[in-house]
Enzyme design. Structure first.
Site, PDB file in Angstrom:
ATOM      1  N   SER A 291      56.400 -59.359 -57.724  1.00  0.00           N
ATOM      2  CA  SER A 291      57.633 -59.598 -58.466  1.00  0.00           C
ATOM      3  C   SER A 291      58.905 -59.232 -57.735  1.00  0.00           C
ATOM      4  CB  SER A 291      57.589 -58.834 -59.801  1.00  0.00           C
ATOM      5  OG  SER A 291      56.523 -59.313 -60.573  1.00  0.00           O
ATOM      6  N   SER A 292      58.813 -58.398 -56.704  1.00  0.00           N
ATOM      7  CA  SER A 292      60.042 -57.973 -56.028  1.00  0.00           C
ATOM      8  C   SER A 292      59.840 -57.906 -54.523  1.00  0.00           C
ATOM      9  CB  SER A 292      60.506 -56.615 -56.550  1.00  0.00           C
ATOM     10  OG  SER A 292      59.622 -55.607 -56.138  1.00  0.00           O
TER      11      SER A 292
END
Length: 162
Positions: free
Chosen positions: A9-10
């Site tokens: 996600s990041s």
């Protein structure tokens, strides 16, 4: 052809574990994204969807890596199914081949989305309690030198910065 997809996600998160699992599974080509799975607007996800052909198999570590939202997962699997592309979810041990596997996929996808929403709700409750207790103040304010701020402001006024 076995095509792998890995997502975190990041930018700070690491894809190594997922990539190793995909390679161990025999995947020949791997697409990766470092972006939230809340929607399908991901560069490598789109590239993978454009690349796969009838008879191919997309392999992902778990269903939340492909799509976070149940509706997006259904749409993706349905599109791939129409194109003759199967999806394998290693962690859950399921594939999109066969009607019973699609039922199991629906159950797992619903549970995964429920779990994510539950986590977000508990997190919000915890933050609210911490704020009431004066323990949660957010990120500390960044301290800037007055000269630096004056320079930034001058750049903004001169249209040198957005």
């Amino acid at each position: 052809m076995k095509v792998g997809y890995a997502r975190v996600s990041s930018l700070q998160q690491n894809l190594d574990r997922q990539i190793k699992t995909l390679k161990d599974y025999g995947v020949e080509k791997i697409y990766t994204d470092k972006k939230s799975g809340k929607d399908t607007d991901r560069e490598q996800f789109k590239a993978m969807m454009d690349f796969v052909r009838e008879g191919d198999e997309i392999v992902v570590n778990d269903l939340t890596r492909l799509n976070r939202r149940t509706i997006d997962l259904y749409k993706t699997v349905e599109e791939l199914d129409k194109r003759g592309v199967a999806v394998v979810f290693i962690k859950e041990g399921i594939t999109t081949k066969g009607i019973y596997n699609k039922l199991v996929l629906a159950i797992f996808a619903g549970l995964a989305e429920f779990e994510r929403e539950n986590i977000k709700e508990r997190q919000a409750e915890g933050i609210a309690l911490a704020k009431q207790a004066g323990k949660y103040k957010g990120r500390p304010c960044k301290k800037y030198d007055k000269d630096v701020l004056d320079g930034l402001l001058a750049d903004l006024k001169a249209d040198k910065r957005s």
